[in-house]
Scaffold this motif. Structure first.
Motif, mmCIF file in Angstrom:
data_model
loop_
_atom_site.group_PDB
_atom_site.id
_atom_site.type_symbol
_atom_site.label_atom_id
_atom_site.label_comp_id
_atom_site.label_asym_id
_atom_site.label_seq_id
_atom_site.Cartn_x
_atom_site.Cartn_y
_atom_site.Cartn_z
ATOM 1 N N GLU A 5 0.836 -1.190 0.000
ATOM 2 C CA GLU A 5 0.000 0.000 0.000
ATOM 3 C C GLU A 5 0.875 1.247 0.000
ATOM 4 O OE1 GLU A 5 -3.396 2.096 2.768
ATOM 5 O OE2 GLU A 5 -3.034 -0.047 2.944
ATOM 6 N N GLY A 6 0.481 2.232 -0.753
ATOM 7 C CA GLY A 6 1.231 3.477 -0.820
ATOM 8 C C GLY A 6 2.051 3.629 -2.084
ATOM 9 N N PHE A 7 2.131 2.580 -2.891
ATOM 10 C CA PHE A 7 2.852 2.694 -4.150
ATOM 11 C C PHE A 7 2.096 3.644 -5.069
ATOM 12 C CE2 PHE A 7 5.153 -0.933 -2.772
ATOM 13 C CZ PHE A 7 6.324 -0.945 -3.509
ATOM 14 N N GLN A 8 2.827 4.327 -5.939
ATOM 15 C CA GLN A 8 2.207 5.234 -6.901
ATOM 16 C C GLN A 8 2.443 4.737 -8.310
ATOM 17 O OE1 GLN A 8 3.907 9.100 -6.234
ATOM 18 N NE2 GLN A 8 2.297 9.633 -4.813
ATOM 19 N N TRP A 9 1.521 5.052 -9.193
ATOM 20 C CA TRP A 9 1.638 4.764 -10.620
ATOM 21 C C TRP A 9 2.608 5.781 -11.186
ATOM 22 C CZ3 TRP A 9 1.164 1.422 -14.248
ATOM 23 C CH2 TRP A 9 0.909 1.785 -15.556
ATOM 24 N N ARG A 10 3.679 5.324 -11.843
ATOM 25 C CA ARG A 10 4.680 6.218 -12.414
ATOM 26 C C ARG A 10 4.738 6.017 -13.910
ATOM 27 N NH1 ARG A 10 9.708 7.611 -9.178
ATOM 28 N NH2 ARG A 10 9.612 9.027 -10.903
ATOM 29 N N LEU A 11 4.977 7.087 -14.615
ATOM 30 C CA LEU A 11 4.980 7.048 -16.070
ATOM 31 C C LEU A 11 6.364 7.148 -16.691
ATOM 32 C CD1 LEU A 11 1.947 9.384 -16.773
ATOM 33 C CD2 LEU A 11 2.016 6.901 -16.916
ATOM 34 N N GLY A 12 7.390 7.074 -15.937
ATOM 35 C CA GLY A 12 8.727 7.210 -16.506
ATOM 36 C C GLY A 12 8.929 8.604 -17.070
ATOM 37 N N PRO A 23 -2.149 2.710 -22.420
ATOM 38 C CA PRO A 23 -2.729 2.884 -21.081
ATOM 39 C C PRO A 23 -1.808 3.716 -20.203
ATOM 40 C CG PRO A 23 -1.745 0.724 -21.259
ATOM 41 C CD PRO A 23 -1.616 1.381 -22.621
ATOM 42 N N TRP A 24 -2.313 4.821 -19.666
ATOM 43 C CA TRP A 24 -1.474 5.645 -18.803
ATOM 44 C C TRP A 24 -2.228 6.260 -17.637
ATOM 45 C CZ3 TRP A 24 -2.418 10.945 -18.453
ATOM 46 C CH2 TRP A 24 -3.232 11.497 -19.441
ATOM 47 N N LEU A 25 -3.551 6.152 -17.627
ATOM 48 C CA LEU A 25 -4.315 6.659 -16.487
ATOM 49 C C LEU A 25 -4.169 5.696 -15.323
ATOM 50 C CD1 LEU A 25 -7.586 7.806 -18.266
ATOM 51 C CD2 LEU A 25 -5.631 9.191 -17.590
ATOM 52 N N ARG A 26 -4.250 6.195 -14.112
ATOM 53 C CA ARG A 26 -4.070 5.323 -12.952
ATOM 54 C C ARG A 26 -5.360 4.664 -12.499
ATOM 55 N NH1 ARG A 26 -2.931 9.625 -8.130
ATOM 56 N NH2 ARG A 26 -4.964 10.596 -8.190
ATOM 57 N N SER A 27 -6.457 4.929 -13.162
ATOM 58 C CA SER A 27 -7.735 4.323 -12.807
ATOM 59 C C SER A 27 -7.637 2.804 -12.878
ATOM 60 C CB SER A 27 -8.827 4.812 -13.767
ATOM 61 O OG SER A 27 -10.007 4.075 -13.578
ATOM 62 N N THR A 28 -8.237 2.137 -11.917
ATOM 63 C CA THR A 28 -8.223 0.676 -11.930
ATOM 64 C C THR A 28 -9.221 0.120 -12.930
ATOM 65 O OG1 THR A 28 -9.807 0.630 -10.102
ATOM 66 C CG2 THR A 28 -7.454 0.490 -9.543
ATOM 67 N N ASN A 29 -10.173 0.932 -13.338
ATOM 68 C CA ASN A 29 -11.196 0.474 -14.281
ATOM 69 C C ASN A 29 -10.804 0.713 -15.734
ATOM 70 O OD1 ASN A 29 -12.851 -0.242 -12.110
ATOM 71 N ND2 ASN A 29 -13.731 1.806 -12.027
ATOM 72 N N ILE A 30 -10.330 1.908 -16.011
ATOM 73 C CA ILE A 30 -10.006 2.288 -17.388
ATOM 74 C C ILE A 30 -8.661 3.004 -17.392
ATOM 75 C CG2 ILE A 30 -10.714 3.650 -19.384
ATOM 76 C CD1 ILE A 30 -13.604 3.391 -18.351
ATOM 77 N N ARG A 72 -9.090 14.884 -14.197
ATOM 78 C CA ARG A 72 -7.759 14.963 -13.589
ATOM 79 C C ARG A 72 -7.582 13.996 -12.430
ATOM 80 N NH1 ARG A 72 -8.355 20.358 -14.621
ATOM 81 N NH2 ARG A 72 -9.184 20.775 -12.574
ATOM 82 N N ALA A 73 -8.663 13.625 -11.769
ATOM 83 C CA ALA A 73 -8.545 12.702 -10.641
ATOM 84 C C ALA A 73 -7.955 11.361 -11.079
ATOM 85 C CB ALA A 73 -9.900 12.487 -9.999
ATOM 86 N N SER A 74 -8.078 11.044 -12.356
ATOM 87 C CA SER A 74 -7.557 9.777 -12.862
ATOM 88 C C SER A 74 -6.110 9.882 -13.297
ATOM 89 C CB SER A 74 -8.399 9.317 -14.061
ATOM 90 O OG SER A 74 -9.715 9.056 -13.656
ATOM 91 N N TYR A 75 -5.573 11.078 -13.395
ATOM 92 C CA TYR A 75 -4.214 11.249 -13.892
ATOM 93 C C TYR A 75 -3.211 10.869 -12.815
ATOM 94 C CZ TYR A 75 -6.580 14.127 -17.338
ATOM 95 O OH TYR A 75 -7.413 14.587 -18.313
ATOM 96 N N PRO A 76 -2.133 10.249 -13.193
ATOM 97 C CA PRO A 76 -1.079 9.948 -12.227
ATOM 98 C C PRO A 76 -0.503 11.237 -11.637
ATOM 99 C CG PRO A 76 -0.744 8.746 -14.279
ATOM 100 C CD PRO A 76 -1.844 9.740 -14.518
ATOM 101 N N THR A 77 0.051 11.132 -10.475
ATOM 102 C CA THR A 77 0.708 12.281 -9.857
ATOM 103 C C THR A 77 1.823 12.755 -10.776
ATOM 104 O OG1 THR A 77 0.227 11.401 -7.679
ATOM 105 C CG2 THR A 77 1.949 13.076 -7.822
ATOM 106 N N CYS A 78 1.858 14.032 -10.980
ATOM 107 C CA CYS A 78 2.830 14.590 -11.920
ATOM 108 C C CYS A 78 3.986 15.214 -11.150
ATOM 109 C CB CYS A 78 2.157 15.649 -12.788
ATOM 110 S SG CYS A 78 3.245 16.351 -14.013
ATOM 111 N N SER A 79 5.171 14.728 -11.432
ATOM 112 C CA SER A 79 6.386 15.340 -10.878
ATOM 113 C C SER A 79 7.433 15.296 -11.985
ATOM 114 C CB SER A 79 6.858 14.598 -9.647
ATOM 115 O OG SER A 79 7.077 13.239 -9.946
ATOM 116 N N TYR A 80 7.180 16.065 -13.004
ATOM 117 C CA TYR A 80 8.024 16.080 -14.210
ATOM 118 C C TYR A 80 9.289 16.863 -13.918
ATOM 119 C CZ TYR A 80 8.781 15.976 -19.250
ATOM 120 O OH TYR A 80 9.265 15.733 -20.506
ATOM 121 N N PRO A 81 10.433 16.303 -14.210
ATOM 122 C CA PRO A 81 11.672 17.055 -13.957
ATOM 123 C C PRO A 81 11.782 18.280 -14.853
ATOM 124 C CG PRO A 81 12.139 15.024 -15.150
ATOM 125 C CD PRO A 81 10.669 15.017 -14.824
ATOM 126 N N ARG A 82 12.199 19.388 -14.275
ATOM 127 C CA ARG A 82 12.341 20.629 -15.041
ATOM 128 C C ARG A 82 13.755 20.832 -15.475
ATOM 129 N NH1 ARG A 82 9.593 24.055 -10.673
ATOM 130 N NH2 ARG A 82 9.900 22.208 -9.616
#
Length: 82
Positions: A5-12, A23-30, A72-82
């Motif tokens: 528990e606590g893992f996050q979906w990451r997009l590289g 597939p890139w949304l973190r929703s478990t359904n879609i 937006r609630a379905s989008y993975p947490t965004c922490s894009y390097p600047r």
């Protein structure tokens, strides 16, 4: 397989992830965007949805591109390097 528990979906790097076809949304359904693809936007990448300067989602762009079901609630947490 059990995930801790606590893992996050990451997009590289998000540069190679196709918004419409992968597939890139973190929703478990879609995990795919359900909004129909716009003409001339077939090559849109997840990285194109991120404000480069802030490193956060470009919410005005996202709100204009996607239907209410792709919120937006379905989008993975965004922490894009600047």
């Amino acid at each position: 397989m059990v995930l801790k528990e606590g893992f996050q979906w990451r997009l590289g790097d998000r540069v190679s992830i196709d918004v419409w076809k992968q597939p890139w949304l973190r929703s478990t359904n879609i995990a795919y965007i359900q909004t129909p693809m716009y003409p001339r936007m077939e090559d849109l990448k997840v990285s194109d949805l991120i404000d480069y300067h802030s490193g956060h989602w470009n919410n005005p762009l996202i709100d204009n591109l996607f239907e209410a079901g792709d919120v937006r609630a379905s989008y993975p947490t965004c922490s894009y390097p600047r």
